[in-house]
Design a protein around this motif. Sequence first.
Motif, PDB file in Angstrom:
ATOM      1  N   ASN A  31       0.840  -1.094  -0.104  1.00 17.94           N
ATOM      2  CA  ASN A  31       0.011   0.082   0.122  1.00 17.94           C
ATOM      3  C   ASN A  31       0.964   1.299   0.179  1.00 17.94           C
ATOM      4  O   ASN A  31       0.490   2.183  -0.780  1.00 17.94           O
ATOM      5  CB  ASN A  31      -0.802  -0.161   1.240  1.00 17.94           C
ATOM      6  CG  ASN A  31      -2.037  -1.022   1.229  1.00 17.94           C
ATOM      7  OD1 ASN A  31      -2.367  -1.541  -0.145  1.00 17.94           O
ATOM      8  ND2 ASN A  31      -2.735  -1.305   2.029  1.00 17.94           N
ATOM      9  N   ASN A  32       1.848   1.438   0.830  1.00 15.99           N
ATOM     10  CA  ASN A  32       2.849   2.335   0.873  1.00 15.99           C
ATOM     11  C   ASN A  32       3.736   2.755  -0.421  1.00 15.99           C
ATOM     12  O   ASN A  32       3.577   3.765  -1.006  1.00 15.99           O
ATOM     13  CB  ASN A  32       3.861   2.311   1.891  1.00 15.99           C
ATOM     14  CG  ASN A  32       3.236   2.599   3.258  1.00 15.99           C
ATOM     15  OD1 ASN A  32       2.901   4.081   3.555  1.00 15.99           O
ATOM     16  ND2 ASN A  32       2.820   1.703   4.288  1.00 15.99           N
ATOM     17  N   TRP A  33       4.129   1.460  -0.965  1.00 13.21           N
ATOM     18  CA  TRP A  33       4.965   1.856  -2.175  1.00 13.21           C
ATOM     19  C   TRP A  33       4.026   2.050  -3.617  1.00 13.21           C
ATOM     20  O   TRP A  33       4.585   2.605  -4.450  1.00 13.21           O
ATOM     21  CB  TRP A  33       5.795   0.487  -2.414  1.00 13.21           C
ATOM     22  CG  TRP A  33       7.097   0.547  -1.885  1.00 13.21           C
ATOM     23  CD1 TRP A  33       7.325   0.236  -0.525  1.00 13.21           C
ATOM     24  CD2 TRP A  33       7.808   1.292  -2.330  1.00 13.21           C
ATOM     25  NE1 TRP A  33       8.859   0.796  -0.363  1.00 13.21           N
ATOM     26  CE2 TRP A  33       9.168   1.241  -1.578  1.00 13.21           C
ATOM     27  CE3 TRP A  33       8.443   1.908  -3.821  1.00 13.21           C
ATOM     28  CZ2 TRP A  33      10.626   1.848  -1.948  1.00 13.21           C
ATOM     29  CZ3 TRP A  33       9.550   2.676  -3.934  1.00 13.21           C
ATOM     30  CH2 TRP A  33      10.572   2.493  -3.077  1.00 13.21           C
ATOM     31  N   ALA A  34       2.700   1.706  -3.444  1.00 11.46           N
ATOM     32  CA  ALA A  34       1.963   1.891  -4.440  1.00 11.46           C
ATOM     33  C   ALA A  34       1.622   3.553  -4.551  1.00 11.46           C
ATOM     34  O   ALA A  34       1.602   3.904  -5.895  1.00 11.46           O
ATOM     35  CB  ALA A  34       0.566   1.193  -4.244  1.00 11.46           C
ATOM     36  N   ARG A  35       1.807   4.235  -3.535  1.00  7.97           N
ATOM     37  CA  ARG A  35       1.661   5.757  -3.656  1.00  7.97           C
ATOM     38  C   ARG A  35       3.142   6.207  -3.808  1.00  7.97           C
ATOM     39  O   ARG A  35       3.321   7.316  -4.440  1.00  7.97           O
ATOM     40  CB  ARG A  35       1.187   6.130  -2.166  1.00  7.97           C
ATOM     41  CG  ARG A  35      -0.364   5.778  -2.070  1.00  7.97           C
ATOM     42  CD  ARG A  35      -0.582   6.500  -0.784  1.00  7.97           C
ATOM     43  NE  ARG A  35      -0.049   6.127   0.315  1.00  7.97           N
ATOM     44  CZ  ARG A  35      -0.405   5.084   1.315  1.00  7.97           C
ATOM     45  NH1 ARG A  35      -1.460   4.507   0.861  1.00  7.97           N
ATOM     46  NH2 ARG A  35       0.208   4.819   2.292  1.00  7.97           N
ATOM     47  N   ALA A  36       4.261   5.364  -3.347  1.00  9.69           N
ATOM     48  CA  ALA A  36       5.559   6.074  -3.353  1.00  9.69           C
ATOM     49  C   ALA A  36       6.335   5.827  -4.917  1.00  9.69           C
ATOM     50  O   ALA A  36       7.113   6.597  -4.842  1.00  9.69           O
ATOM     51  CB  ALA A  36       6.380   5.570  -1.981  1.00  9.69           C
ATOM     52  N   ILE A  37       5.770   4.733  -5.433  1.00 11.74           N
ATOM     53  CA  ILE A  37       6.636   4.589  -6.883  1.00 11.74           C
ATOM     54  C   ILE A  37       6.519   5.802  -7.642  1.00 11.74           C
ATOM     55  O   ILE A  37       7.640   6.021  -8.568  1.00 11.74           O
ATOM     56  CB  ILE A  37       6.023   3.291  -7.512  1.00 11.74           C
ATOM     57  CG1 ILE A  37       6.938   2.835  -8.603  1.00 11.74           C
ATOM     58  CG2 ILE A  37       4.679   3.664  -7.920  1.00 11.74           C
ATOM     59  CD1 ILE A  37       8.400   2.281  -8.231  1.00 11.74           C
ATOM     60  N   LYS A  38       5.648   6.617  -7.545  1.00  7.62           N
ATOM     61  CA  LYS A  38       5.585   7.887  -8.572  1.00  7.62           C
ATOM     62  C   LYS A  38       6.972   8.604  -8.294  1.00  7.62           C
ATOM     63  O   LYS A  38       7.294   9.612  -9.438  1.00  7.62           O
ATOM     64  CB  LYS A  38       4.254   8.523  -8.429  1.00  7.62           C
ATOM     65  CG  LYS A  38       4.223   9.237  -7.075  1.00  7.62           C
ATOM     66  CD  LYS A  38       2.932   9.785  -6.811  1.00  7.62           C
ATOM     67  CE  LYS A  38       2.596  10.425  -5.323  1.00  7.62           C
ATOM     68  NZ  LYS A  38       1.171  11.001  -5.232  1.00  7.62           N
ATOM     69  N   TYR A  39       7.372   8.607  -7.305  1.00  7.55           N
ATOM     70  CA  TYR A  39       8.494   9.674  -6.824  1.00  7.55           C
ATOM     71  C   TYR A  39      10.101   9.042  -7.411  1.00  7.55           C
ATOM     72  O   TYR A  39      10.776   9.665  -7.399  1.00  7.55           O
ATOM     73  CB  TYR A  39       8.782   9.645  -5.310  1.00  7.55           C
ATOM     74  CG  TYR A  39       7.648  10.434  -4.547  1.00  7.55           C
ATOM     75  CD1 TYR A  39       7.071  11.502  -4.994  1.00  7.55           C
ATOM     76  CD2 TYR A  39       6.673   9.422  -3.446  1.00  7.55           C
ATOM     77  CE1 TYR A  39       6.031  12.102  -3.967  1.00  7.55           C
ATOM     78  CE2 TYR A  39       5.771   9.723  -2.875  1.00  7.55           C
ATOM     79  CZ  TYR A  39       5.308  11.338  -3.378  1.00  7.55           C
ATOM     80  OH  TYR A  39       4.496  11.846  -2.600  1.00  7.55           O
ATOM     81  N   ARG A  40       9.876   7.844  -7.942  1.00  4.65           N
ATOM     82  CA  ARG A  40      10.982   7.206  -8.469  1.00  4.65           C
ATOM     83  C   ARG A  40      11.007   6.747  -9.838  1.00  4.65           C
ATOM     84  O   ARG A  40      11.617   5.810 -10.360  1.00  4.65           O
ATOM     85  CB  ARG A  40      11.431   5.975  -7.621  1.00  4.65           C
ATOM     86  CG  ARG A  40      11.514   6.312  -6.180  1.00  4.65           C
ATOM     87  CD  ARG A  40      12.739   7.083  -5.885  1.00  4.65           C
ATOM     88  NE  ARG A  40      14.006   6.676  -6.734  1.00  4.65           N
ATOM     89  CZ  ARG A  40      14.842   5.694  -6.026  1.00  4.65           C
ATOM     90  NH1 ARG A  40      14.573   5.382  -4.991  1.00  4.65           N
ATOM     91  NH2 ARG A  40      15.993   5.224  -6.730  1.00  4.65           N
ATOM     92  N   GLN A  41       9.995   7.682 -10.681  1.00  4.21           N
ATOM     93  CA  GLN A  41       9.844   7.061 -12.085  1.00  4.21           C
ATOM     94  C   GLN A  41      10.542   8.268 -13.054  1.00  4.21           C
ATOM     95  O   GLN A  41      10.492   8.036 -14.254  1.00  4.21           O
ATOM     96  CB  GLN A  41       8.215   7.227 -12.207  1.00  4.21           C
ATOM     97  CG  GLN A  41       7.765   6.239 -11.646  1.00  4.21           C
ATOM     98  CD  GLN A  41       7.691   4.652 -12.182  1.00  4.21           C
ATOM     99  OE1 GLN A  41       8.770   4.781 -12.849  1.00  4.21           O
ATOM    100  NE2 GLN A  41       6.740   3.888 -12.158  1.00  4.21           N
ATOM    101  N   GLU A  42      10.883   9.470 -12.632  1.00  2.00           N
ATOM    102  CA  GLU A  42      11.107  10.582 -13.324  1.00  2.00           C
ATOM    103  C   GLU A  42      12.424  10.214 -14.390  1.00  2.00           C
ATOM    104  O   GLU A  42      12.521  10.373 -15.464  1.00  2.00           O
ATOM    105  CB  GLU A  42      11.680  11.698 -12.455  1.00  2.00           C
ATOM    106  CG  GLU A  42      11.204  13.051 -12.933  1.00  2.00           C
ATOM    107  CD  GLU A  42      11.672  14.008 -11.856  1.00  2.00           C
ATOM    108  OE1 GLU A  42      12.523  14.449 -11.834  1.00  2.00           O
ATOM    109  OE2 GLU A  42      10.574  14.585 -11.107  1.00  2.00           O
ATOM    110  N   ASN A  43      13.566   9.445 -13.882  1.00  2.00           N
ATOM    111  CA  ASN A  43      14.798   8.958 -14.568  1.00  2.00           C
ATOM    112  C   ASN A  43      14.645   7.683 -15.437  1.00  2.00           C
ATOM    113  O   ASN A  43      15.427   6.943 -15.790  1.00  2.00           O
ATOM    114  CB  ASN A  43      15.900   9.219 -14.090  1.00  2.00           C
ATOM    115  CG  ASN A  43      16.071  10.550 -13.348  1.00  2.00           C
ATOM    116  OD1 ASN A  43      15.874  11.649 -14.200  1.00  2.00           O
ATOM    117  ND2 ASN A  43      16.507  10.731 -12.383  1.00  2.00           N
TER     118      ASN A  43
END
Length: 284
Positions: free
Chosen positions: A202-214
């Motif tokens: 549940n936490n990583w479903a929200r957090a993955i967006k912060y690690r997609q930029e590159n």
Amino acid sequence: MAPRLCSISAAARRLLGRPGPGGRDVAAVAAARFYSKDNEGSWFRSLFVHKVDPRKDAHSTLLSKKETSNLYKIQFHNVKPEYLDAYNSLTEAVLPKLHLDEDYPCSLVGNWNTWYGEQDQAVHLWRFSGGYPALMDCMNKLKNNKEYLEFRKERSQMLLSRRNQLLLEFSFWNEPQPRDGPNIYELRTYKLKPGTMIEWGNNWARAIKYRQENQEAVGGFFSQIGELYVVHHLWAYKDLQSREETRNAAWRKRGWDENVYYTVPLVRHMESRIMIPLKISPLQ
């Protein structure tokens, strides 16, 4: 509880009107002692008894992708140091044949040597399209593949130890796709406290967006067979400096620190491997 209440009530009736020492009502004293002791026990028990709502599904069903039935196998081979080059050459000669043979429902996702972490180690990630039936189909065919059996026999002379796990991919991660290089890869492994996989997801479903930029997020997996409550996150970077800059950039994004705050308490142990792709790896 009802029979005890009845017996005390009967005893109280027999004692009604009989004063105890000091003029106290014996029935009242007895009842007070009973209720006090019983309530104290109930309060004490309530500290340890918690209602748990039953889960309707296994976490593998709740967290994995519904539109695919992919199963993954990750292999860790610890190679005798003097055989690492020979091991790599042997692997590069045999494994691509399985990858390209349409009769085998398996494909290579990535092949690496560990650069930082456990030394003289090879890591292989396979995908089985079709889940467990595809895995069993592949294993049964390999039993009759003479070239593969010879490969295993020769390989066994080069290894100190080996282990594997069967994995499912998190629904909110990218499915690993071939990449052009050169890249380095980081495999971050988290061993979670039992019962915390849903909270982690549940936490990583929200957090993955912060690690997609590159485009650094390659794949996220959790174990099904082998050591359980294990999560693997696979990342790609151009080099170690790029890794440092990308990770630091995540901390400047509002919400990333909150994800770390809530997920760190779920972890029993964590490990990072920096890996270099082999020539045959689809992830370069």
